[in-house]
Design a protein around this motif. Sequence first.
Motif, mmCIF file in Angstrom:
data_model
loop_
_atom_site.group_PDB
_atom_site.id
_atom_site.type_symbol
_atom_site.label_atom_id
_atom_site.label_comp_id
_atom_site.label_asym_id
_atom_site.label_seq_id
_atom_site.Cartn_x
_atom_site.Cartn_y
_atom_site.Cartn_z
ATOM 1 N N PRO A 112 0.813 -1.183 -0.181
ATOM 2 C CA PRO A 112 -0.014 0.104 0.035
ATOM 3 C C PRO A 112 0.645 1.303 -0.013
ATOM 4 C CG PRO A 112 -0.931 -1.564 1.787
ATOM 5 C CD PRO A 112 0.557 -2.086 1.125
ATOM 6 N N ALA A 113 2.054 1.202 0.638
ATOM 7 C CA ALA A 113 2.703 2.562 0.587
ATOM 8 C C ALA A 113 3.191 2.739 -0.681
ATOM 9 C CB ALA A 113 3.977 2.198 1.832
ATOM 10 N N TRP A 114 3.626 1.967 -1.408
ATOM 11 C CA TRP A 114 4.294 2.218 -2.823
ATOM 12 C C TRP A 114 3.224 2.411 -3.732
ATOM 13 C CZ3 TRP A 114 8.521 3.539 -5.037
ATOM 14 C CH2 TRP A 114 8.635 3.621 -6.190
ATOM 15 N N GLN A 115 1.956 1.969 -3.636
ATOM 16 C CA GLN A 115 0.693 2.328 -4.370
ATOM 17 C C GLN A 115 0.377 3.857 -3.815
ATOM 18 O OE1 GLN A 115 -2.167 -0.359 -3.126
ATOM 19 N NE2 GLN A 115 -1.594 -1.720 -4.868
ATOM 20 N N CYS A 116 0.656 4.251 -2.781
ATOM 21 C CA CYS A 116 0.344 5.730 -2.433
ATOM 22 C C CYS A 116 1.298 6.547 -2.915
ATOM 23 C CB CYS A 116 0.324 5.883 -0.865
ATOM 24 S SG CYS A 116 0.148 7.508 -0.422
ATOM 25 N N ILE A 117 2.579 6.027 -3.074
ATOM 26 C CA ILE A 117 3.669 7.262 -3.648
ATOM 27 C C ILE A 117 3.257 7.110 -5.157
ATOM 28 C CG2 ILE A 117 6.080 7.032 -4.078
ATOM 29 C CD1 ILE A 117 6.514 5.675 -1.411
ATOM 30 N N TYR A 118 3.018 6.062 -5.820
ATOM 31 C CA TYR A 118 2.651 6.169 -7.097
ATOM 32 C C TYR A 118 1.557 6.986 -7.487
ATOM 33 C CZ TYR A 118 2.102 4.396 -11.878
ATOM 34 O OH TYR A 118 1.914 4.322 -13.308
ATOM 35 N N ALA A 119 0.653 7.066 -6.865
ATOM 36 C CA ALA A 119 -0.607 7.759 -7.063
ATOM 37 C C ALA A 119 -0.266 9.192 -6.570
ATOM 38 C CB ALA A 119 -1.794 7.179 -6.004
ATOM 39 N N GLN A 120 0.527 9.568 -5.742
ATOM 40 C CA GLN A 120 0.699 11.048 -5.328
ATOM 41 C C GLN A 120 1.476 11.371 -6.595
ATOM 42 O OE1 GLN A 120 0.160 13.248 -2.975
ATOM 43 N NE2 GLN A 120 -1.417 11.662 -2.646
ATOM 44 N N ASN A 127 15.581 2.978 -7.419
ATOM 45 C CA ASN A 127 15.699 3.585 -8.760
ATOM 46 C C ASN A 127 14.380 3.876 -9.247
ATOM 47 O OD1 ASN A 127 18.610 3.001 -8.693
ATOM 48 N ND2 ASN A 127 18.341 0.727 -9.493
ATOM 49 N N ASP A 128 13.220 3.281 -9.050
ATOM 50 C CA ASP A 128 11.952 3.707 -9.656
ATOM 51 C C ASP A 128 11.649 5.020 -8.919
ATOM 52 O OD1 ASP A 128 11.877 1.452 -10.985
ATOM 53 O OD2 ASP A 128 10.638 0.449 -9.276
ATOM 54 N N PHE A 129 11.905 5.465 -7.489
ATOM 55 C CA PHE A 129 11.679 6.774 -7.035
ATOM 56 C C PHE A 129 12.295 7.855 -7.485
ATOM 57 C CE2 PHE A 129 11.836 9.830 -3.862
ATOM 58 C CZ PHE A 129 10.591 10.181 -3.535
ATOM 59 N N LYS A 130 13.883 7.327 -7.957
ATOM 60 C CA LYS A 130 14.658 8.335 -8.518
ATOM 61 C C LYS A 130 14.187 8.837 -9.697
ATOM 62 C CE LYS A 130 19.456 9.099 -9.556
ATOM 63 N NZ LYS A 130 20.755 8.541 -9.507
ATOM 64 N N LYS A 131 13.570 8.117 -10.405
ATOM 65 C CA LYS A 131 13.118 8.132 -12.069
ATOM 66 C C LYS A 131 11.766 9.066 -11.573
ATOM 67 C CE LYS A 131 14.621 4.054 -14.256
ATOM 68 N NZ LYS A 131 14.210 3.081 -15.018
ATOM 69 N N MET A 132 11.009 9.058 -10.663
ATOM 70 C CA MET A 132 9.711 9.662 -10.494
ATOM 71 C C MET A 132 10.351 11.254 -10.021
ATOM 72 S SD MET A 132 7.416 7.488 -7.918
ATOM 73 C CE MET A 132 6.513 5.940 -8.449
ATOM 74 N N ILE A 133 11.321 11.364 -9.152
ATOM 75 C CA ILE A 133 11.801 12.573 -8.931
ATOM 76 C C ILE A 133 12.279 13.397 -10.092
ATOM 77 C CG2 ILE A 133 13.520 13.999 -7.468
ATOM 78 C CD1 ILE A 133 11.285 13.041 -6.073
ATOM 79 N N GLU A 134 13.027 12.754 -11.111
ATOM 80 C CA GLU A 134 13.563 13.254 -12.366
ATOM 81 C C GLU A 134 12.430 13.572 -13.076
ATOM 82 O OE1 GLU A 134 16.050 10.100 -13.540
ATOM 83 O OE2 GLU A 134 17.735 10.558 -12.254
ATOM 84 N N GLU A 135 11.433 12.848 -13.185
ATOM 85 C CA GLU A 135 10.106 13.058 -14.105
ATOM 86 C C GLU A 135 9.349 14.482 -13.659
ATOM 87 O OE1 GLU A 135 6.277 10.936 -15.940
ATOM 88 O OE2 GLU A 135 7.472 9.826 -14.494
ATOM 89 N N LEU A 136 9.310 14.600 -12.196
ATOM 90 C CA LEU A 136 8.904 15.784 -11.536
ATOM 91 C C LEU A 136 9.690 17.099 -11.834
ATOM 92 C CD1 LEU A 136 7.570 14.518 -8.151
ATOM 93 C CD2 LEU A 136 5.945 15.183 -10.085
ATOM 94 N N THR A 137 10.997 16.949 -11.732
ATOM 95 C CA THR A 137 11.848 18.215 -12.030
ATOM 96 C C THR A 137 11.825 18.564 -13.425
ATOM 97 O OG1 THR A 137 13.844 16.623 -11.787
ATOM 98 C CG2 THR A 137 13.044 17.720 -9.752
ATOM 99 N N SER A 138 11.924 17.354 -14.146
ATOM 100 C CA SER A 138 11.855 17.294 -15.617
ATOM 101 C C SER A 138 10.652 18.194 -16.246
ATOM 102 C CB SER A 138 12.261 16.173 -16.375
ATOM 103 O OG SER A 138 12.242 16.447 -17.634
ATOM 104 N N ARG A 139 9.443 17.813 -15.453
ATOM 105 C CA ARG A 139 8.189 18.256 -16.216
ATOM 106 C C ARG A 139 8.345 19.767 -15.569
ATOM 107 N NH1 ARG A 139 3.022 15.948 -16.402
ATOM 108 N NH2 ARG A 139 4.391 14.576 -17.783
#
Length: 899
Positions: free
Chosen positions: A369-377, A494-506
């Motif tokens: 559930p924790a990772w599902q919440c992170i992904y949804a956020q 690595n998956d979370f790092k890609k999320m941060i990179e995607e946010l800053t890139s956006r």
Amino acid sequence: MSRARQPPLVTGISPKEGPAWTKVTIRGENLGTGPADLIGLSICGHNCLLTAEWMSASKIVCRVGPAKDDKGEIIVTTKSGGLGTSTVSFKLLRPERIGILDQSAVWVDEMNYYDMRTDRNKGISPLSLRPSNPLGIEIDKGKIPQKDMEVMFPGMSGDFTSEKFSATWYLIENHAGSSFDQLKIAANNLKKQASKKNEGSLAYVKGGLSTFFEAQDALAAIHQRLESDGTERVEGSMTQRLENILNRASDTADTLFQEVLGRKDKADSTRNALNVLQRFKFLFNLPLNIERNIQKGDYDVVINDYEKAKSLFGNTEVPVFKKVYAEVETRIGALRNLLLEKLLQTPSTLHDQKRYIRYLSDLHAPGDPAWQCIYAQHKWILQLMLNCRDEFISVGVGALDLEGDTRPSALGRLSHTASLKRGGSLRTPRPSTWRFETPQQVQFVEKLSDVVIGQLPNFWKLWISYVNGSLFSETGEKSGQVEKSKKNARQRQNDFKKMIEELTSRLVKLIRGALLPTTLPQGELSRYGGWENKTELSGAWLTQIIHIVRGCHDALSALEIPNDLLQVIQDLLLELRVHCLMMTLLHTTEDVKRLAEKEDWIVDNEGITNLVCVIASMQHLCSVFSHNMSDLSTCSTQVFIRCLEQLSTKTDRDPDASHSVAVDLSSPDRFTAVQEGFSPTSEQRLLIILSNCQYLERRTFLNLADHFEKHGLTGTEKITQVSVDTVRELDRKLFEAYIERRADPIAGSLEPGIYAGYFDWRDCQTPTGVRNYLKEALVSIITVHAEVFTVSKDLVPRVLSKIVESVADEMCRLMQCVSSFSKNGALQARLELCALRDAIAAFLNAESNASFKLALDALPQLHSGADKKLLEELLNKFKSSMQLQLTCFQPSSVQPVKR
């Protein structure tokens, strides 16, 4: 001898009535200091000490014995308080006697059966046979502490009902003072009690002796008749008739008791069913309780009940239990889905997210559930950023509801952590027409940064909690869940790092699409661009955008996000600065061209034109206009300094003009008191220019020199030297002018104040304290201190030292002009000089110390010890009375300016 504690007092008992062996709770005051202190308890005259359980000094639990009295008091006796009293009573209920053939609605305990022959109860509890005094002599308590007895008799007890009873312990504790004759009497009493106990069985036999004789006679008569018949089983014989009679008696007995035994079996089965329902009512009521607690939001209660039911009935083979437990699992499955839905809802606070994750973990929800919440956020923040861009692209500025947004802006939230540095532009308060005057690109960047700063910190904190396992237990109690969380986090780094990179890139791509569309690939322009029809921004607006983006970067850096993930924002800032510089160059070139067309070539007395004054504020752009960089820069610097000098002497007819230039040159943290509509006085204007001069000398000229050297320009040393000399000369003039305005009135007020009221040094009374003129002079110095500190704390030592030097010099002159002093006059003068010197000691320099020394040397010396003591007392009185006012003169971290 008075007792250490008050006698026990019983003030309540619950229940107040009941049959024998009812468990009651006794409440009151002084009911003993511990179990060993309780030595007596009687209810309705019956000794209940054996069943008593001491809980506290106000509570005892026991069972009521079969007392003789139907109603009586509750008496408690303790070692510390003695015999107690009672304000309440207990009513003993006598159960109705039920015969063996009487019908009853409840099952009757057959242990205490009813004897119709003797009409008495045969079942007597052994608890009631416990003697209160087994030896039968007066009890004389010894004074040996309980702890010493335990040491003397390890593992033994003085309680005669205990298996580890020690007679020696009992005698020392209860009969330490008894005489030998009394002990002999006690031994005889014990022998009598033992003989009575042995005679109990004989008494029972003696009481039924007639019955035995009757039975013996009947058996003897039967034996004689059998012998006369000669056979034991002949039809019509007495034996056969006796057997028939006995069989009929047995059948009659069975008929009589069959209904009674049937009712007993039915009652037993009903009672067993009720016991099962009572014992397992938790499970049977659990589905309904789960539904109710879910509606109330008491998820913790649901989880605790589920864990309890799972441990008790998870592996049961009983069909009814399996059926109920299956319904419980169904309800829990629905709760898991509900909590997961709430967890994935957006927007949501970090506290709620952690709470729902813990609930799902405790309910053993499938997946993570924790990772599902992170992904949804993550997906939600990305969509928010795109929605922000679409809002500004699709609607006009007038339709944007920015006025209704009560949240603080991005820079507003960062003002306490990312203060503007020296040289940065000040962001003035927004006017009422801000949202109509500000370009949409600026509004968009600010709102986009609000989204990032408002959502990304919680997103990052959620990940940190996921990594360190605090989502499940901040105390580390649930080690299994914590270790599992850490293991999952390591696998998904690595998956979370890609999320941060995607946010800053956006974020960067959206800002590039609004301001630097040429830096985006052609395929991304349709998604992030669309600002072609918007107004092109000037350098001032670009500077504001740079501040916003830099504030956003600082906020993310404060979260300890790795720098490599924020590198794209740093690259964007660099390109924005270059773009801002290029736009400023273009606009400035156009402005200068238009000014050149208006030049009238009229030279004033100083040999400069108005154009030079304009160019003076654009030193970093001088290379655009002239090849003689050194001369132009030197001239423009001198003109700029003359402008400052004119501002310092400008009258109040045009306060706004002076404020607009002078204040902008002073840094924000140097003059924080300047507000909109502020009109400085002439003295404040001098201080502001002095502060600007210091800044020019320390920062601006050095920065210009570095700038020139970086771009390969020659003559840097000459430009710097001339600029520094010029600004120092202006600084000296302004400083002397300010000191003259502030020091002369203070020094000039000393002499009239000293001789006010026809004061005479040769004829004055015994000093009682420092006179008012000196206090007024100190208040004036404090006023100057406040004025200077408001503008620049660095100027305080420099200004105050000079004013103190002027005051000290004046006091020295006045003391040297006095022809003679009386004893009291000398003491008064010394008191005032010492008080003034000590008050302003933090700002004394060599000249001030010399002036005070000369002034004190001009006074007669104090030889009397009483005069010295009086001087010290008056000085302490002065310092105490003006402690608050003199606080500003205390030494601080502000060091004098070294010029």
